[in-house]
Design an enzyme around this catalytic site. Structure first.
Site, short mmCIF file in Angstrom:
data_model
loop_
_atom_site.label_atom_id
_atom_site.label_comp_id
_atom_site.label_asym_id
_atom_site.label_seq_id
_atom_site.Cartn_x
_atom_site.Cartn_y
_atom_site.Cartn_z
N GLY A 10 0.83 -1.19 0.00
CA GLY A 10 0.00 0.00 0.00
C GLY A 10 0.87 1.24 0.00
O GLY A 10 2.05 1.21 -0.37
N HIS A 232 -15.72 5.46 12.90
CA HIS A 232 -16.10 6.57 12.03
C HIS A 232 -17.61 6.75 12.15
O HIS A 232 -18.37 5.78 12.08
CB HIS A 232 -15.71 6.27 10.58
N ARG A 281 -13.65 12.68 15.33
CA ARG A 281 -14.50 11.53 15.06
C ARG A 281 -14.97 10.82 16.32
O ARG A 281 -16.09 10.30 16.36
CB ARG A 281 -13.75 10.56 14.14
N HIS A 344 -13.14 2.08 11.69
CA HIS A 344 -12.53 2.69 10.51
C HIS A 344 -11.01 2.69 10.53
O HIS A 344 -10.37 2.58 9.49
CB HIS A 344 -13.05 4.11 10.37
#
Length: 519
Positions: A10, A232, A281, A344
């Site tokens: 990634g 989230h 959040r 999340h």
């Protein structure tokens, strides 16, 4: 020259690989899937940097203050200072690679994001992660062509090669042929978050199984702040996972509401007037949890996007509208969107110092698998930045160090089995019962008891159980509420717990200690 092993392809893994290759250091990029399918592709909202292109007087110091405050002063100040200082340089590098950020007439456009009063988040429509990854993958390919980056896709990490508590390399398996390969060399873990511990409940890919972190933990690598799971506030469910409604929707003017006594109540604006719908959040998710439980409200929270202009939908959130219409059959320009909290991001993970060294010699970690920049709660827009900068910083540390020639350690009894779906679901259910948005001594103790009644059939199942135990014990040890960790029996934040919950596994025993913010 012995190649560096990078586990994960990634954004963090690619950043590390490009940094090494640009200095003529060869590396292996080892991953279960291709970069195009990595977790980083799913990031929607943007990437933070104090570019001050909107004329608000923003500075890296402001970014530092917001990041530390958002993380409830639990992140390493030196690491956060490095991150925020280098953020503008990272953004300009991405611009140089050709990332088509949304722009003003003259420069990169920035938007508001949660926990930040100034416009600091650069974005490319609502597909920022995918577009960033496209540019960075292309840059990596130029070094692949030169033989400096060698890719090993469809290869599963099995374990570290270790000798006297030092990493000597990695053992991986080709999932196509079944061949087991041994790669001596310095290693960087960029394997992503712990999504596989919560299948069906996270916005991330469950290809991030958590097995790399679990195996490293079982082999003696220290983890930290495992209780810090970010819920989230705006997600919706589809088969097998949660889908994210990007925070950018609220950054552009979206409002959360719930029905109260027959009318819509825009509760964030009333209960948290300073930042309203763009509060951090953890604050938003926890507020949603409590307002649903009031006697005069309904049990469904909605995101109201009907007031957004046509220009915003067409130029900034077109991808989001298509996604909502495809999966929910609702046009957000006309209908309220039902949303729910979903797991999340994992602020906790492998403990690293500001140079991204782990507790084990010759082993580094970066990206979401590492516990570094986000403290008790991550600011939106800091994850892509943390992955890019963390991968680069780990690689730079290696380049600046004396690089040893490591040996192939002939470890025996290498397990190649997997974790059963049944045990995976059992662990998930136990963790969710203890590590919800609101926690208590009672719920955590019951969850720990239930976990201890689960039985492993192979080494990797046992590693998962060790990791799950460490997550629950970390939450039990932290007898306060801070950021994403809310204890209803200890609702206040305590200076006594402005510390890292460090987890170590020795001879099959999990131990949690509180350590100072220096590593």
């Amino acid at each position: 020259m012995q190649p560096v092993n990078i586990i994960g392809a990634g954004l963090a893994g690619l950043s590390a690989a490009i940094t090494l290759a640009s200095h003529k250091m060869p590396c292996r990029l080892i991953s279960l899937g291709h970069s195009e399918r990595a977790q980083s592709v799913l990031a929607e909202g943007g990437i933070n940097a104090a570019l001050n292109t909107m004329g608000e007087g923003d500075t890296p110091t402001n970014h530092f203050i917001d990041t530390m405050r958002g993380g409830c002063e639990l992140a390493d100040p030196k690491a956060v200072e490095d991150l925020t200082t280098h953020a503008p340089e990272i953004l300009r590098w991405l611009e140089h690679l050709g990332v088509p950020f949304n722009r003003t007439d003259t420069d990169i456009m920035l938007r508001n994001f949660g926990g930040q009063k100034l416009k600091r988040t650069a974005y490319a429509r609502s597909s920022t992660g995918k577009i960033l990854m496209t540019a960075v993958i292309d840059e990596a390919r130029s070094y692949e062509a030169k033989g400096l980056i060698t890719r090993y896709p469809h290869h599963a990490f099995l374990q570290l090669m270790t000798d006297k508590r030092a990493c000597q390399g990695v053992i991986v398996q080709d999932t196509y042929s079944g061949e087991v390969l041994r790669f001596p060399g310095i290693t960087i873990l960029c394997s992503g978050g712990l999504n596989g511990m919560f299948p069906g409940w996270t916005t991330g890919t469950t290809q991030n199984t958590a097995d790399v972190t679990a195996a490293a933990f079982a082999q003696g690598v220290r983890l930290a702040n495992l209780e810090m799971l970010q819920y989230h506030p705006t997600t919706f469910g589809i088969s097998g996972k949660r889908c994210l409604v990007t925070e950018a929707a609220r950054g552009e003017g979206g409002r959360l509401c719930i029905e109260r006594d027959g009318t819509l109540w825009y509760f964030m604006e009333e209960l948290h007037p300073a930042l309203g719908n763009l509060s951090p959040r953890d604050v938003v998710a926890r507020t949603m949890y409590f307002v649903r439980r009031q006697s005069d409200t309904g049990d469904q929270v909605y995101l109201d996007l009907t007031g957004l202009s046509r220009e915003i939908w067409e130029k900034r959130l077109s991808d989001l509208r298509q996604e909502l219409m495809h999966y929910l059959g609702l046009d957000p320009r006309k209908k309220l969107i039902p949303v729910q909290e979903g797991i999340h991001y994992f602020m906790g993970g492998i403990a690293v110092d500001p140079d991204h060294r782990t507790s084990m010699a010759n082993l580094y970690a970066a990206g979401e698998c590492a516990c570094q920049y986000h403290g008790a709660n991550r600011l939106g827009g800091n994850s892509l930045l943390g992955a890019l900068y963390g991968g680069r910083r780990a690689a730079e540390t290696i380049l600046q160090s004396s690089i040893p020639e490591l040996q192939d350690i002939q470890q025996t009894n290498i397990c190649t089995e997997t974790v059963s779906p049944l045990l995976t679901e059992q662990i998930r259910d136990v963790l969710l019962s203890g590590l919800g948005i609101v926690r208590s001594e009672d719920s955590l103790t019951k969850a720990l008891y239930a976990l201890q009644n689960l039985t492993a059939q192979n080494e990797y199942e046992q590693n998962r159980l060790y990791l799950a135990e460490a997550m629950l014990r970390s939450a039990l040890v932290r007898k306060e509420s801070r950021g994403a960790h809310y204890r209803e029996d200890f609702p206040e934040t305590s200076d006594a717990f402005r510390c890292i919950t460090a987890a170590e596994c020795t001879d099959g025993k999990v131990k949690i200690t509180c350590r100072g913010l220096e590593h």
